[in-house]
Motif scaffolding. Sequence first.
Motif, PDB file in Angstrom:
ATOM      1  N   ILE A 142       0.860  -1.183   0.000  1.00 15.60           N
ATOM      2  CA  ILE A 142       0.000   0.000   0.000  1.00 15.60           C
ATOM      3  C   ILE A 142       0.896   1.232   0.000  1.00 15.60           C
ATOM      4  O   ILE A 142       1.807   1.347   0.814  1.00 15.60           O
ATOM      5  CB  ILE A 142      -0.927   0.021   1.223  1.00 15.60           C
ATOM      6  N   VAL A 143       0.629   2.132  -0.949  1.00 13.21           N
ATOM      7  CA  VAL A 143       1.395   3.370  -1.069  1.00 13.21           C
ATOM      8  C   VAL A 143       0.410   4.529  -0.991  1.00 13.21           C
ATOM      9  O   VAL A 143      -0.632   4.508  -1.647  1.00 13.21           O
ATOM     10  CB  VAL A 143       2.166   3.413  -2.413  1.00 13.21           C
ATOM     11  N   ILE A 144       0.724   5.516  -0.176  1.00  7.35           N
ATOM     12  CA  ILE A 144      -0.089   6.725  -0.096  1.00  7.35           C
ATOM     13  C   ILE A 144       0.602   7.797  -0.928  1.00  7.35           C
ATOM     14  O   ILE A 144       1.738   8.177  -0.646  1.00  7.35           O
ATOM     15  CB  ILE A 144      -0.237   7.210   1.359  1.00  7.35           C
ATOM     16  N   HIS A 145      -0.074   8.245  -1.995  1.00  6.52           N
ATOM     17  CA  HIS A 145       0.486   9.277  -2.871  1.00  6.52           C
ATOM     18  C   HIS A 145      -0.454  10.473  -2.846  1.00  6.52           C
ATOM     19  O   HIS A 145      -1.587  10.403  -3.334  1.00  6.52           O
ATOM     20  CB  HIS A 145       0.634   8.741  -4.301  1.00  6.52           C
ATOM     21  N   ARG A 146       0.015  11.559  -2.236  1.00 11.01           N
ATOM     22  CA  ARG A 146      -0.728  12.824  -2.152  1.00 11.01           C
ATOM     23  C   ARG A 146      -2.137  12.618  -1.582  1.00 11.01           C
ATOM     24  O   ARG A 146      -3.108  13.198  -2.042  1.00 11.01           O
ATOM     25  CB  ARG A 146      -0.780  13.495  -3.510  1.00 11.01           C
ATOM     26  N   GLY A 147      -2.217  11.727  -0.587  1.00 12.34           N
ATOM     27  CA  GLY A 147      -3.485  11.492   0.100  1.00 12.34           C
ATOM     28  C   GLY A 147      -4.344  10.398  -0.500  1.00 12.34           C
ATOM     29  O   GLY A 147      -5.423  10.126   0.012  1.00 12.34           O
ATOM     30  N   PHE A 148      -3.903   9.754  -1.551  1.00 13.25           N
ATOM     31  CA  PHE A 148      -4.655   8.683  -2.196  1.00 13.25           C
ATOM     32  C   PHE A 148      -3.946   7.351  -1.954  1.00 13.25           C
ATOM     33  O   PHE A 148      -2.724   7.265  -2.074  1.00 13.25           O
ATOM     34  CB  PHE A 148      -4.794   8.932  -3.701  1.00 13.25           C
ATOM     35  N   LYS A 149      -4.716   6.328  -1.646  1.00 12.53           N
ATOM     36  CA  LYS A 149      -4.156   5.012  -1.357  1.00 12.53           C
ATOM     37  C   LYS A 149      -4.095   4.185  -2.636  1.00 12.53           C
ATOM     38  O   LYS A 149      -5.114   3.936  -3.281  1.00 12.53           O
ATOM     39  CB  LYS A 149      -5.024   4.287  -0.333  1.00 12.53           C
ATOM     40  N   GLU A 167      -0.069  -4.432 -11.687  1.00 10.24           N
ATOM     41  CA  GLU A 167      -1.362  -4.736 -11.086  1.00 10.24           C
ATOM     42  C   GLU A 167      -1.662  -3.847  -9.884  1.00 10.24           C
ATOM     43  O   GLU A 167      -2.184  -4.298  -8.878  1.00 10.24           O
ATOM     44  CB  GLU A 167      -1.417  -6.214 -10.696  1.00 10.24           C
ATOM     45  N   TRP A 168      -1.344  -2.583 -10.000  1.00 12.24           N
ATOM     46  CA  TRP A 168      -1.690  -1.620  -8.968  1.00 12.24           C
ATOM     47  C   TRP A 168      -3.097  -1.115  -9.250  1.00 12.24           C
ATOM     48  O   TRP A 168      -3.546  -1.070 -10.402  1.00 12.24           O
ATOM     49  CB  TRP A 168      -0.722  -0.442  -8.984  1.00 12.24           C
ATOM     50  N   TYR A 169      -3.817  -0.745  -8.183  1.00 15.80           N
ATOM     51  CA  TYR A 169      -5.154  -0.194  -8.382  1.00 15.80           C
ATOM     52  C   TYR A 169      -5.460   0.818  -7.293  1.00 15.80           C
ATOM     53  O   TYR A 169      -4.800   0.877  -6.257  1.00 15.80           O
ATOM     54  CB  TYR A 169      -6.219  -1.292  -8.410  1.00 15.80           C
ATOM     55  N   MET A 170      -6.502   1.626  -7.567  1.00 15.37           N
ATOM     56  CA  MET A 170      -6.941   2.651  -6.640  1.00 15.37           C
ATOM     57  C   MET A 170      -8.444   2.816  -6.797  1.00 15.37           C
ATOM     58  O   MET A 170      -8.961   2.810  -7.916  1.00 15.37           O
ATOM     59  CB  MET A 170      -6.241   3.968  -6.946  1.00 15.37           C
ATOM     60  N   LEU A 171      -9.143   2.942  -5.700  1.00 14.80           N
ATOM     61  CA  LEU A 171     -10.575   3.222  -5.721  1.00 14.80           C
ATOM     62  C   LEU A 171     -10.781   4.676  -5.311  1.00 14.80           C
ATOM     63  O   LEU A 171     -10.260   5.110  -4.284  1.00 14.80           O
ATOM     64  CB  LEU A 171     -11.316   2.311  -4.748  1.00 14.80           C
ATOM     65  N   HIS A 172     -11.534   5.405  -6.121  1.00 15.46           N
ATOM     66  CA  HIS A 172     -11.827   6.798  -5.808  1.00 15.46           C
ATOM     67  C   HIS A 172     -13.247   7.096  -6.258  1.00 15.46           C
ATOM     68  O   HIS A 172     -13.567   6.980  -7.446  1.00 15.46           O
ATOM     69  CB  HIS A 172     -10.833   7.737  -6.498  1.00 15.46           C
ATOM     70  N   ARG A 173     -14.095   7.462  -5.294  1.00 14.12           N
ATOM     71  CA  ARG A 173     -15.505   7.778  -5.559  1.00 14.12           C
ATOM     72  C   ARG A 173     -16.201   6.680  -6.348  1.00 14.12           C
ATOM     73  O   ARG A 173     -16.949   6.938  -7.295  1.00 14.12           O
ATOM     74  CB  ARG A 173     -15.641   9.105  -6.278  1.00 14.12           C
ATOM     75  N   GLY A 174     -15.925   5.445  -6.008  1.00 15.91           N
ATOM     76  CA  GLY A 174     -16.587   4.316  -6.648  1.00 15.91           C
ATOM     77  C   GLY A 174     -15.980   3.900  -7.975  1.00 15.91           C
ATOM     78  O   GLY A 174     -16.461   2.966  -8.602  1.00 15.91           O
TER      79      GLY A 174
END
Length: 146
Positions: A98-105, A115-122
């Motif tokens: 898990i990496v936190i980049h500028r407040g996003f996980k 195979e990195w992913y991020m969920l933001h507002r669904g």
Amino acid sequence: MSLLKFLANPLGTRRAQRNTRLFSSEPLLPVVERLVYREHLVENATGNAGDWKAKVNQQVISGELDALKARIDWWCDKQIALKSGSKGRDDSALKRQIVIHRGFKIINDSGASNEWYMLHRGQLFKGTRKAIEQRINQALARAQYA
């Protein structure tokens, strides 16, 4: 108590009966331990370390507290209901990054570079870590000037 029974029993007898009930050697009921973990009620009614119970995904799960917390974590994070025999801590859980980049996980479960992913507002964003970071930077730059 009827009036006849009241008159038939002297008051001292009634007090003695009441006192024996209060100070009898009857076993006390066990104290129910309760805690809320990630909005799930976890209870232990027996006092034993391995008898914790919780309700997850309309099913009652039981076991040790650490195992229950791990199963609740898996349900809350990934919507995966683990079976009672599985611990949930297999090799894939050890590879999770898990990496936190500028407040996003940004999360990688498999260890593969793409195979990195991020969920933001669904919405689900997938790709390499660098591509997701660039997309975050672009979105924040657009939001600054808007």
